[in-house]
Design an enzyme around this catalytic site. Structure first.
Site, PDB file in Angstrom:
ATOM      1  N   GLY A   5       0.539  -1.515   0.147  1.00 54.81           N
ATOM      2  CA  GLY A   5       0.612   0.136  -0.027  1.00 54.81           C
ATOM      3  C   GLY A   5       0.662   1.112   0.190  1.00 54.81           C
ATOM      4  N   ALA A   6       1.579   1.532  -1.304  1.00 55.08           N
ATOM      5  CA  ALA A   6       2.573   2.476  -0.929  1.00 55.08           C
ATOM      6  C   ALA A   6       2.483   3.676  -1.875  1.00 55.08           C
ATOM      7  CB  ALA A   6       4.349   2.320  -1.310  1.00 55.08           C
ATOM      8  N   GLY A  56      -1.530   8.054   1.319  1.00 56.03           N
ATOM      9  CA  GLY A  56      -1.282   8.334   2.471  1.00 56.03           C
ATOM     10  C   GLY A  56      -0.247   7.548   3.387  1.00 56.03           C
ATOM     11  N   PHE A  57      -0.650   6.966   4.367  1.00 60.38           N
ATOM     12  CA  PHE A  57       0.710   5.934   5.341  1.00 60.38           C
ATOM     13  C   PHE A  57       2.418   5.969   4.847  1.00 60.38           C
ATOM     14  CE2 PHE A  57      -1.550   5.316   9.010  1.00 60.38           C
ATOM     15  CZ  PHE A  57      -2.104   6.259   9.145  1.00 60.38           C
ATOM     16  N   VAL A  71      -2.855  -7.647  -2.377  1.00 58.89           N
ATOM     17  CA  VAL A  71      -2.884  -8.251  -1.560  1.00 58.89           C
ATOM     18  C   VAL A  71      -3.835  -9.452  -0.849  1.00 58.89           C
ATOM     19  CG1 VAL A  71      -1.467  -6.655  -0.202  1.00 58.89           C
ATOM     20  CG2 VAL A  71      -3.412  -7.002   0.838  1.00 58.89           C
ATOM     21  N   TYR A  98     -14.647  -3.357  10.544  1.00 59.47           N
ATOM     22  CA  TYR A  98     -13.050  -2.337  10.473  1.00 59.47           C
ATOM     23  C   TYR A  98     -12.599  -2.640  11.778  1.00 59.47           C
ATOM     24  CZ  TYR A  98      -9.354   0.368   9.758  1.00 59.47           C
ATOM     25  OH  TYR A  98      -7.949   1.401   9.701  1.00 59.47           O
ATOM     26  N   THR A 143      -5.788  11.368   5.199  1.00 63.12           N
ATOM     27  CA  THR A 143      -4.884  10.603   3.859  1.00 63.12           C
ATOM     28  C   THR A 143      -6.282  10.111   2.894  1.00 63.12           C
ATOM     29  OG1 THR A 143      -5.676   8.339   4.563  1.00 63.12           O
ATOM     30  CG2 THR A 143      -3.438   8.947   5.216  1.00 63.12           C
ATOM     31  N   GLU A 144      -6.303   9.176   1.890  1.00 65.54           N
ATOM     32  CA  GLU A 144      -7.767   8.848   1.419  1.00 65.54           C
ATOM     33  C   GLU A 144      -7.915   7.519   1.840  1.00 65.54           C
ATOM     34  OE1 GLU A 144      -5.636   7.691  -2.632  1.00 65.54           O
ATOM     35  OE2 GLU A 144      -4.697   9.002  -3.206  1.00 65.54           O
ATOM     36  N   PHE A 145      -7.740   7.785   2.860  1.00 66.83           N
ATOM     37  CA  PHE A 145      -8.731   6.572   3.891  1.00 66.83           C
ATOM     38  C   PHE A 145     -10.070   6.559   4.073  1.00 66.83           C
ATOM     39  CE2 PHE A 145     -11.068   5.376   7.735  1.00 66.83           C
ATOM     40  CZ  PHE A 145     -10.022   3.946   7.839  1.00 66.83           C
TER      41      PHE A 145
END
Ligand code: NDP
Ligand code: 8X3
Length: 247
Positions: free
Chosen positions: A9-10, A13-14, A58, A146, A181-183
């Site tokens: 998940g690069a 966000g994080f 993933v 979640y 982030t885009e969360f």
């Protein structure tokens, strides 16, 4: 020799902030995510710091095994790829959303860890850093699956440490609170106004804050294992227990 971090998940966000931070510190990067264009843009930006980019979902067990099974030495595996979908109560939720969260946040972490860990154990060194959430410890309405996936990640991290006792492979569980982030765009499926509302009139964590912490966690002396960290913006805290009153 430069160390290598593998980031799931690069592309946002994080994960993206970590790519920049670790590159700036001279590390080599293996960057993964589903969005090829984002990976290519990062590769262009960060140049030779990027050892390779892998377009990878993933949730795909075999694809994970093929992509990550034969990598040169990975010093840090950052299991970061993840998402929340929806905020509906459990009886209204779309079951597909629950499944996607389990497949990504639980099974994705399992697949990546199981694939990368044997080489770390064989080398007697390495570090698995798992991104959880405050939602894994503190329930809230609509957090149903979640939060549960992140509780899994916390306990999985502890159990990994139990298995790894006697080796020098480290495991850390990091639980951030609200971060911009885009969360929320993902959670609210492109409803940008609703997503922006989550961060309105407050000061959430920034992706760079989390990247700084991950940098620190990965660079303490080799005999030190930070087991777990919970991090929030100073403008976030816990609520009182809820009580329904009929009158
Ligand atoms: P973003 O939406 O900005 O980034 C999520 C990343 O995960 C993207 O790079 C995305 O890449 C990747 N991803 C999602 N699904 C998959 C998949 N099936 N396969 C591969 N990659 C995937 O959100 P954050 O940076 O905020 O989220 C990172 C992690 O932090 C998540 O695990 C999230 O649950 C957690 N977290 C977030 C908090 C927040 O408030 N923002 C707080 C606490 C924890 P792509 O779409 O290209 O595949
Ligand atoms: C993301 C933080 O509070 O939206 O994990 O669940 S929260």
């Amino acid at each position: 020799m430069a160390k290598t971090i593998l980031i799931t998940g690069a592309t946002s966000g994080f994960g993206e902030a970590c790519a920049r931070r670790f590159a700036a510190e001279g590390w080599q990067l293996i960057l993964t995510g589903r969005r090829r264009d984002r990976l290519q843009a990062l590769e262009q930006e960060l140049g030779t710091a990027v050892s390779r980019t892998l377009v990878l979902d993933v949730r795909q067990r075999q694809a994970v095994q093929e992509a990550l099974g034969d990598l040169p030495a990975v010093d840090v595996l950052l299991n970061n790829a993840g998402l929340a979908l929806g905020l509906e109560p459990a009886w209204e939720v779309d079951l597909d959303d629950w499944e996607t969260m389990v497949d990504t946040n639980v099974k994705g972490v399992m697949y990546c860890t199981r694939t990368v860990l044997p080489a770390m154990v064989a080398r007697n060194g390495g570090h698995v850093i798992n991104i959880g959430s405050t939602a894994g410890s503190w329930p809230y309405p609509g957090g149903n699956v979640y939060g549960s996936t992140k509780a899994f990640v916390e306990q999985f991290s502890r159990n990994l440490r139990a298995d790894l006792l006697g080796s020098r492979v480290r495991v850390t569980y990091l639980a951030p609170g609200m971060a911009e982030t885009e969360f929320s765009q993902v959670r609210f499926k492109g409803d940008d106004e609703r997503a922006a509302g989550v961060y309105a009139d407050t000061e959430p964590l920034r992706p760079e804050d989390i990247a700084d912490i991950i940098w620190y966690v990965a660079n303490v002396p080799a005999h030190v294992n930070i087991n777990a960290l919970e991090v929030m913006s100073v403008y976030q805290s816990w609520g009182h227990l809820a009580v329904h009153r009929q009158r």
